[in-house]
Design a protein around this motif. Structure first.
Motif, PDB file in Angstrom:
ATOM      1  N   SER C  62      28.589  50.210  44.762  1.00 39.96           N
ATOM      2  CA  SER C  62      27.440  51.042  45.108  1.00 39.96           C
ATOM      3  C   SER C  62      27.367  52.234  44.164  1.00 39.96           C
ATOM      4  O   SER C  62      28.199  53.126  44.199  1.00 39.96           O
ATOM      5  CB  SER C  62      27.567  51.518  46.549  1.00 39.96           C
ATOM      6  OG  SER C  62      26.591  52.486  46.796  1.00 39.96           O
ATOM      7  N   ASP C  64      25.491  54.864  43.880  1.00 35.38           N
ATOM      8  CA  ASP C  64      25.262  56.250  44.287  1.00 35.38           C
ATOM      9  C   ASP C  64      26.444  56.881  45.008  1.00 35.38           C
ATOM     10  O   ASP C  64      26.458  58.089  45.214  1.00 35.38           O
ATOM     11  CB  ASP C  64      23.973  56.374  45.124  1.00 35.38           C
ATOM     12  CG  ASP C  64      23.841  55.278  46.149  1.00 35.38           C
ATOM     13  OD1 ASP C  64      24.481  54.224  45.952  1.00 35.38           O
ATOM     14  OD2 ASP C  64      23.109  55.451  47.128  1.00 35.38           O
ATOM     15  N   THR C  65      27.435  56.087  45.422  1.00 38.62           N
ATOM     16  CA  THR C  65      28.570  56.735  46.073  1.00 38.62           C
ATOM     17  C   THR C  65      29.896  56.413  45.385  1.00 38.62           C
ATOM     18  O   THR C  65      30.953  56.783  45.889  1.00 38.62           O
ATOM     19  CB  THR C  65      28.703  56.301  47.542  1.00 38.62           C
ATOM     20  OG1 THR C  65      28.722  54.885  47.587  1.00 38.62           O
ATOM     21  CG2 THR C  65      27.594  56.843  48.394  1.00 38.62           C
ATOM     22  N   GLU C  68      32.292  59.367  44.816  1.00 39.27           N
ATOM     23  CA  GLU C  68      32.801  59.905  46.074  1.00 39.27           C
ATOM     24  C   GLU C  68      33.874  58.992  46.663  1.00 39.27           C
ATOM     25  O   GLU C  68      34.875  59.464  47.190  1.00 39.27           O
ATOM     26  CB  GLU C  68      31.671  60.090  47.087  1.00 39.27           C
ATOM     27  CG  GLU C  68      30.783  61.287  46.828  1.00 39.27           C
ATOM     28  CD  GLU C  68      29.586  60.928  45.965  1.00 39.27           C
ATOM     29  OE1 GLU C  68      29.663  59.904  45.238  1.00 39.27           O
ATOM     30  OE2 GLU C  68      28.584  61.661  46.008  1.00 39.27           O
ATOM     31  N   LEU C  69      33.647  57.674  46.562  1.00 41.00           N
ATOM     32  CA  LEU C  69      34.619  56.746  47.146  1.00 41.00           C
ATOM     33  C   LEU C  69      35.959  56.840  46.429  1.00 41.00           C
ATOM     34  O   LEU C  69      37.017  56.865  47.061  1.00 41.00           O
ATOM     35  CB  LEU C  69      34.097  55.312  47.092  1.00 41.00           C
ATOM     36  CG  LEU C  69      32.913  54.993  47.989  1.00 41.00           C
ATOM     37  CD1 LEU C  69      32.645  53.499  47.993  1.00 41.00           C
ATOM     38  CD2 LEU C  69      33.163  55.480  49.396  1.00 41.00           C
TER      39      LEU C  69
END
Lengths: 198, 647, 97
Positions: C62, C64-65, C68-69
């Motif tokens: 993904s 867009d994340t 962050e992940l």
């Protein structure tokens, strides 16, 4: 609900992709949880008082079957997600069913293992080592059992509602959970059983 | 069944507490029935998923717990006010200092902060709600039921009495045979799960639901502090979860984790407790830093000085907070290397904290400062917190700590850190954001009265404790002899405590007085604020923003006011909102009973309640509730009404 | 259809995890030193965990994340490892003697 058709179904709404992200954060919390249980186990591993040590207790046979079951179930839940992305509901349900059955088999073997230990006089109350062993394995086993119930609930929803953004999202999150349990098991397999038998 | 274990024997005080709890409960039930408010309570509060109402409930619960914890504190100061006092016996003194610590940290400071973040964060980032509104309700009810479970321990079965840190072997079944520490493990567990869920919820909210244009480095400082706090929550609370579970296993099922025989290791508890416990300190202090940053910028009419260094210092604090825990037990027996390592990491934390202090001072420099009540608390915080920080560095030196360990010096130190670092902050935030939620300000004159009472009395209460500690008075001793010479300073401290109580009474009276007499405020921006929460009407409509704002700079609302940059450019359209649901509340109630039955080892009811939890979870999973839409016309009408225009 | 149901990357990942589990058995059936054994366990476990994370859990899929992940997992591992090794440092390696 806005549905973004360019993304896979399970990511297709804002709510869905938030849920997936949120579940990753939750898995992030599970890492220190299991790390703490491993901490306790590593501190306790030589404190077996009058009880048996790991070397005396562990048997490699059932552990290998458990490992095989979990690895394979992690594989099949991955296949279920692939089938879901192609819209094959039946194949998806089939793979998910297999996954849950293997999970059930795993739990069965683990319970049997616990009974054997208790039968040999190695109980939760025997020593610090055994307390930490039972709680580490038990927490993982409880996760698998919870996963079994959860997965079954999702299968019912899939069967009734088909592959929709909502059910696809749930199934995908469940697959993350199941893979994560496999990761935890790898560390149990390596640093509890194999290290104990070394 | 043995009914005896439910009873708490003893003092008139306890019976008085029982009677007053019973009377208050009956009073509330009768009142609700008489005024026909059951339906209102259920529809508007118990089933709500609105982050603002949940936030208000958190804050109400926190105020209630502040009262309870404050009464505990008064009893302790009274008992030690003079040598050989006979007010409490040793057992009750133990229970009182234990519950004081637990309640103030976990059921007052934490929910107060979580309440403020619930109300403010979605507004500050321009969102319509948190990412998972229903989970938010679950969080609240788990926290609340955990708090209630701990509180009923006072009258049913007996409170925990081994200190808020519940060190083993004292907290083991052998040395604490009452159910008190069962309550400890279960009440904290239940509310801890709620807190963990809050952590996940707010991380997703802040990272994924910001208004268009608000990049991470354009977020308000309070939002940044809350993001980092929730990161700490998510990674620190699982450690507590495990520690509490092991404690429960030891006490209920006879496992050998923290026992003295059979390979158990009592010190492991202290270790795990502080692996969580030290980050926990930063969980309550970092949001306070965020609140102060907002207040200082607003009332100095300046941009926050050193925004980037503020963010980085918080990130560094969050990482360091996981590397210092052994400084809580330098005297336990680990070697010189270990103590040196933790001593250095502990002192290192003073660096990023110092950076923040200087940033605040530089923000004040040449600012046009207005001395409002929230600003006064903020200005008082800086010097007082510095005293707390400096004594913290003294304690951080392992060899010196052998002198200070477990003395009143330590007690004075952490009150000097936590009261300005958490309590003043939530009071300041409470005054600052109160008009946002309720549409009128708290009275400034009463607010300042309360402020001076609280600030002066705080120092009178806790400064003497530094000296008492250096004189050799240990913490948690319930009485002392006249010859020890501890009497006069303790009496002074008690006098301070009375002053603090007066200050808090004025604060509460201020809420009552202002509710009745303060003029309603229609500008929705009483302080000339800088961030987005002031851009929406007060009280806040259910959907927060009729139009999602477009953010172009830091302090977007300020920029909009100064340079006439339009914030709301889009047209009003229909707005999606989630439906209310009673399931989180019911889940919380079932958890309460699960906890209660486990405390008393009532296995069959506990299993029934456990099954109930699983059924509720399944019911929530099977729920197919897609919420509802507020039509555009209704939004327009509400907006007009709230902004004081006639429809 | 078969290709869609059994993507090759996925099957390879599964086979690799089976092989790695079997390879780890050398620590009980082989005759290596203690250090070598621990190294084998660490390496096989880490590769397997990464397999799950990257191949099965699609952590990077993904856009867009993604960042962050990774940060999330990194922070979690930081806390977890600090807890494990810090505690062992206190109670085992650094204990006063």
């Amino acid at each position: 609900m806005k549905i973004d058709a360019s993304k896979p179904l399970e990511y297709s709404t804002e709510e869905n992709s938030n849920k997936i992200f949120g579940f990753w954060v939750f898995l992030g919390a599970e890492i220190p949880l299991f790390a703490t249980l491993f901490t306790v186990y590593f501190v306790m591993v030589n404190r077996f008082a009058n009880g048996p040590s790991g070397k005396e207790l562990f048997e490699i046979g059932p552990v290998l079957i458990e490992t095989f079951l979990l690895l394979t179930s992690s594989f099949t839940i991955g296949l279920a997600i692939h089938a879901m992305r192609h819209g094959y509901k039946k194949a998806m349900m089939f793979f998910m069913g297999i996954t849950l059955l293997m999970g059930l088999g795993f739990i069965g073997i683990e319970i049997n293992e616990f009974f054997t230990y208790v039968h040999e006089g190695a109980t939760l109350q025997t020593s610090g080592f055994l307390s930490s062993l039972f709680v580490l394995l038990g927490t993982h086993g409880a996760h698998v059992s919870f996963g079994f119930l959860w997965g079954a609930g999702i299968m019912i929803q899939l069967w009734r509602q088909g592959i929709t953004p909502a059910t696809a999202n749930k199934a995908f999150i469940f697959s993350l959970f199941w893979h994560f349990l496999d990761v935890v098991w790898i560390f149990i397999f390596s640093f509890v059983y194999l290290k104990g038998l070394m | 069944m043995d009914l005896d274990k439910f009873k708490v024997h003893g003092e008139p005080l306890i019976y008085g507490a029982m009677v007053s709890i019973a009377l208050a409960t009956i009073g509330i039930l009768v009142g609700l029935t008489y005024f026909k408010k059951w339906g209102y309570l259920w529809r508007e509060w118990l089933t709500t998923v609105d982050h603002k109402k949940i936030g208000v409930m958190y804050i109400l619960a926190a105020l209630l717990m502040l009262f309870r914890g404050g009464v505990d504190a008064m009893m302790m100061r009274l008992q030690t006010a003079a040598p050989e006092m006979k007010f409490l016996d040793a057992q009750h003194y133990n229970e009182v200092f234990t519950t004081h610590g637990l309640i103030m940290i976990l059921f007052m400071a934490m929910p107060f902060i979580i309440g403020l973040m619930n109300v403010i964060i979605p507004l500050q980032i321009g969102a319509r709600d948190v990412a998972f509104p229903r989970l938010n309700a679950v969080s609240f009810w788990l926290f609340f039921m955990g708090a209630m479970l701990l509180n009923i321990s006072f009258v049913i079965g007996g409170s925990p009495d081994a200190g808020w840190s519940a060190y083993f072997p004292l907290a083991s079944l052998e040395f604490s045979p009452t159910v008190g520490n069962n309550y400890y493990s279960l009440a904290l567990q239940i509310s801890g799960i709620g807190t963990l869920i809050t952590g996940v919820n707010f991380i997703v909210t802040i990272l994924k639901m910001r208004a268009p244009g608000m990049t991470l480095m354009k977020m308000p400082m309070f939002t940044w502090s809350v993001l980092i706090t929730n990161v700490i929550i998510v990674f620190a609370f699982p450690v507590l979860t495990v520690a509490l579970a092991l404690m429960m296993f030891d006490r209920l099922f006879g496992s050998q984790f923290f026992t003295m025989a059979n390979g158990g290791m009592d010190m492991l508890w202290a270790n795990l407790f502080w692996v969580w416990g030290h980050p926990e300190v930063y969980i309550v202090i970092l949001p306070a830093f965020g609140i102060y940053s907002e207040i200082i910028a607003t009332f100095s009419k300046k941009n926050l000085y050193g925004y980037t260094s503020m963010v980085f210092s918080m990130v560094i604090i969050s990482l360091l907070s996981f590397l210092v825990w052994a400084h809580h037990f330098y005297t336990m027996g680990q070697g010189v290397m270990v103590n040196s390592f933790f001593s250095i990491t502990t002192m290192a934390i003073a660096v990023p904290t110092g950076v923040k202090i200087f940033n605040w001072l530089f923000t004040l420099r040449k600012g046009r400062i207005t001395f409002t009540t929230p600003m006064l608390y903020t200005l008082a915080f800086i010097p007082i917190f510095t005293i707390g920080g400096v004594t913290g560095v003294m304690l951080a030196m392992a060899s010196a700590d052998y002198q200070y360990h477990n003395t009143m010096f330590l007690v004075a130190h952490f009150h000097y850190v936590l009261i300005p670092g958490a309590v003043f902050a939530v009071i300041a935030g409470f005054h600052y954001w109160f008009p946002k939620v309720f549409g009128f300000r708290l009275n400034e004159r009463l607010g300042k009265h309360a402020f001076w009472w609280i600030i002066i009395s705080f120092n009178v209460t806790f400064f003497p404790l530094f000296f008492l500690g250096l004189m050799g008075m240990t913490r948690r001793m319930y009485t002392y002899s006249e010859e020890s010479g501890f009497g006069p300073l303790n009496m002074l401290s008690f006098a301070g405590a009375v002053g603090l109580a007066i200050g808090f009474v004025i604060l509460v009276y201020n809420i009552y007085w202002s509710t009745r007499y303060m003029p309603r405020d229609t500008t929705s921006d009483p302080w000339d604020g800088r961030t987005l929460e002031w851009a929406t009407p007060s009280p806040i409509p259910a959907y927060n923003f009729a139009v999602v704002p477009n953010v172009k700079t830091r302090d977007a609302f300020w920029a909009a006011k100064q340079d006439n940059v339009p914030l709301f450019e889009d047209k009003i359209t229909k707005i999606h909102l989630p439906n209310n649901t009673g399931k989180p509340f019911i889940l919380g109630v079932i958890f309460f009973f699960l906890g209660f039955f486990l405390v008393f080892s009532m296995w069959i009811p506990a299993i029934v309640a456990g099954v109930g939890v699983i059924i509720m979870l399944a019911a929530m999973s099977f729920d197919r509730d897609h919420g509802f839409y507020v039509p555009a016309e209704e939004v327009i009408a509400t907006e007009k009404k709230l902004r004081g225009e006639t429809v | 259809m078969i290709k869609q149901l059994f993507p090759i990357r996925h099957v390879m990942g599964y086979l690799a995890s089976l092989v790695l589990s079997a390879a780890a058995l050398i620590v009980i059936y082989g005759d290596l030193s203690q250090t070598a054994n621990m190294t084998v366990l660490l390496i096989t476990a880490l590769i397997q965990a990464s397999l799950q994370l990257f191949v099965f859990m699609h952590i990077g899929e993904s856009a867009d994340t993604k960042k962050e992940l990774y940060l999330n997992i990194a922070y979690a591992l930081f806390v977890g490892l600090v807890t494990i090794f810090g505690t062992l440092f206190i109670f085992v390696w650094g204990w006063y003697s």
